[in-house]
Design an enzyme around this catalytic site. Sequence first.
Site, short mmCIF file in Angstrom:
data_model
loop_
_atom_site.label_atom_id
_atom_site.label_comp_id
_atom_site.label_asym_id
_atom_site.label_seq_id
_atom_site.Cartn_x
_atom_site.Cartn_y
_atom_site.Cartn_z
N GLU A 123 31.61 15.72 -22.54
CA GLU A 123 32.04 14.32 -22.37
C GLU A 123 33.48 14.12 -22.85
OE1 GLU A 123 30.00 15.65 -24.45
OE2 GLU A 123 29.64 14.51 -26.27
N CYS A 160 36.22 30.32 -28.79
CA CYS A 160 35.13 31.03 -29.47
C CYS A 160 35.54 32.47 -29.75
CB CYS A 160 33.86 30.99 -28.65
SG CYS A 160 33.98 31.98 -27.16
N LYS A 210 26.05 19.48 -16.78
CA LYS A 210 26.38 18.39 -17.72
C LYS A 210 27.61 18.89 -18.50
CE LYS A 210 26.31 17.05 -21.51
NZ LYS A 210 27.58 16.80 -22.23
N SER A 248 28.37 24.57 -30.10
CA SER A 248 28.25 24.99 -31.51
C SER A 248 26.88 25.63 -31.76
CB SER A 248 28.43 23.76 -32.40
OG SER A 248 27.59 22.73 -31.95
P1 NAD Z 1 29.20 20.95 -29.08
O1 NAD Z 1 28.06 21.76 -29.56
O2 NAD Z 1 29.59 19.73 -29.86
O3 NAD Z 1 28.92 20.41 -27.58
C1 NAD Z 1 28.61 21.28 -26.54
C2 NAD Z 1 27.80 20.54 -25.48
O4 NAD Z 1 26.56 20.12 -26.05
C3 NAD Z 1 28.47 19.28 -24.95
O5 NAD Z 1 28.24 19.20 -23.57
C4 NAD Z 1 27.79 18.16 -25.72
O6 NAD Z 1 27.72 16.97 -24.97
C5 NAD Z 1 26.41 18.71 -25.97
N1 NAD Z 1 25.83 18.29 -27.26
C6 NAD Z 1 26.49 18.03 -28.42
N2 NAD Z 1 25.62 17.73 -29.39
C7 NAD Z 1 24.38 17.79 -28.85
C8 NAD Z 1 23.07 17.58 -29.36
N3 NAD Z 1 22.86 17.25 -30.62
N4 NAD Z 1 22.03 17.75 -28.52
C9 NAD Z 1 22.23 18.10 -27.25
N5 NAD Z 1 23.45 18.31 -26.71
C10 NAD Z 1 24.52 18.16 -27.50
O7 NAD Z 1 30.44 21.93 -28.91
P2 NAD Z 1 31.96 21.57 -28.56
O8 NAD Z 1 32.59 20.93 -29.75
O9 NAD Z 1 32.05 20.90 -27.24
O10 NAD Z 1 32.57 23.04 -28.36
C11 NAD Z 1 33.00 23.85 -29.41
C12 NAD Z 1 31.94 24.87 -29.80
O11 NAD Z 1 31.58 25.67 -28.69
C13 NAD Z 1 32.45 25.86 -30.86
O12 NAD Z 1 31.43 26.07 -31.80
C14 NAD Z 1 32.73 27.12 -30.06
O13 NAD Z 1 32.69 28.32 -30.80
C15 NAD Z 1 31.62 27.05 -29.06
N6 NAD Z 1 31.91 27.89 -27.91
C16 NAD Z 1 31.24 29.07 -27.78
C17 NAD Z 1 31.52 29.92 -26.73
C18 NAD Z 1 30.80 31.23 -26.60
O14 NAD Z 1 31.04 31.94 -25.62
N7 NAD Z 1 29.95 31.61 -27.54
C19 NAD Z 1 32.49 29.55 -25.78
C20 NAD Z 1 33.15 28.34 -25.94
C21 NAD Z 1 32.85 27.52 -27.01
#
Ligand code: NAD
Length: 488
Positions: A183, A288, A180, A233
């Site tokens: 989006e 990240c 998944k 996140s």
């Molecule tokens: P996000 O948490 O908004 O979304 C990530 C994924 O989760 C997406 O596929 C989204 O559709 C899904 N999602 C969002 N909200 C959800 C919910 N309430 N319930 C279930 N699924 C949900 O993150 P983002 O904005 O796409 O990415 C940025 C974040 O990712 C930053 O916090 C960054 O630090 C983190 N990140 C971490 C790493 C790591 O290795 N630790 C690597 C890349 C990015």
Amino acid sequence: MQPATDKSGVIPNYVGGNWVSASSTKELPVTNPATGELLARVPLSNHADVGKAVEAAKKAFPAWRETPVVERARVLFRLKALLEEKADDLAVSLTQEHGKTSSESRGEIQRGIENVEHTCGMPTLLMGDTLEDIAPGVDCETIRQPLGVFAAITPYNFPVMIPLWFWPYAITTGNTFVLKPSEQDPLTHQQIVILTEEAGLPPGVLNVVHGDQEAVTALLEHPDVKGLSFVGSSQVAKIIYAKAAAEGKRVQALGGAKNHMIVLPDADYDQVAQAVSASIFGCAGQRCLAGSVVVGVADALAPIREKVLQRAAEMRLGYGLEENVDMGPVISGPHRERVRSYIDEGVKQGGTLLLDGREAEVAAYPKGHWVGPTVFTDVKPEMVIGREEVFGPVATFTHAKSLDDAVELMHRNRYGNATSIFTTSGRTAREFRYRAGISMIGVNIAVAAPLAFFPFGGSRGSFYGDLKAQGRDAIEFYTDKRVVISRW
Ligand code: NAD
């Protein structure tokens, strides 16, 4: 090759080797964050759509599991060659949907290919252990076996590389998969799926469902999903970890970051300024591993701050497909507003704003989501700007009297993804490595990004789980060790 979208511009899911429309009628636009151009629409798949993908993966599992590991690896060898051949086209598509510069896109694709490359060695990586005569005439061996259907939920900031942290490992170990993707930028990965078909991956081994929270919930609740990886996140990572564990699934959930970079007075300031600036402003801060808080120890603060400030002021903002662009836009309008509001809050709470990127514009692209390089000093760890993940091109500078104080300051933050130290003293660096308590550590390196052969993942509030992405951890995550004790 299938079209990337149907006639109405909605991209299809990929289920059982077929491009299929989601049954859900909910959808979101995917736009170019620099130009504002509408690229496609992404469906928000529902429980039924996810159910079909899991069913296809489950159906494909028995035959794929029985496919010799050397044959599974050969598919990945062919995929690696195709990815290399198409790398430039993929990089263009990535810049169009994400906004990062062309060289950042090529770098991401290369990092992704390295994971595919690593999994080409699966016949060796998958081997178990044997011990003869654990008792007279009794032998013991471990065999690694796949578990069934795995899934991953991935973020927008590395929409090519992060999916490749997961499914190549899962499928070469003999599992089948449902991805998944984010989006916000799902298009380039669709092209990679097309390449898996060309490489000879059988139908159903890799499936893709597009969507948001509803699709994720469906994956979490589906009894046939044996394990799940999440990157995004921390707030969501923690929920996913708890829910997946409660459902009895294997789970690894990688979260957000607030990375501290500690500069000692014996460091080479020119080198540090170059490295720190690239870390903070690269990919417009949407990494990240991006440096966020620069801690100047003793006399190091003023010189390093001035040099980074100068570099930040000279950065050229623009559309990543054009020449001479140092930094692209952030992903969306709402995200730009979020970054701006963090800067507003930083000012309100007493941070000194030395460079303000809030009103940045690029004349040729008035619809772009621009945020210019921003630099704060006098930042305290309890301020929102010193504490929370901004995920934008914002540098914050702070002072510590000693290395001990710097480490203490860093530990007041809840995250623990990466940290860096800059020093010419091996003894200081070793002391730091010993006590940092953070998973990815850079010594005179500002983006401590582990290669595919090493584990990738943080600690503290940046990671929920135990086995990380990539490296040997991935083999552990995707297999169960069965122990056989025999007497003949
Ligand atoms: P996000 O948490 O908004 O979304 C990530 C994924 O989760 C997406 O596929 C989204 O559709 C899904 N999602 C969002 N909200 C959800 C919910 N309430 N319930 C279930 N699924 C949900 O993150 P983002 O904005 O796409 O990415 C940025 C974040 O990712 C930053 O916090 C960054 O630090 C983190 N990140 C971490 C790493 C790591 O290795 N630790 C690597 C890349 C990015």
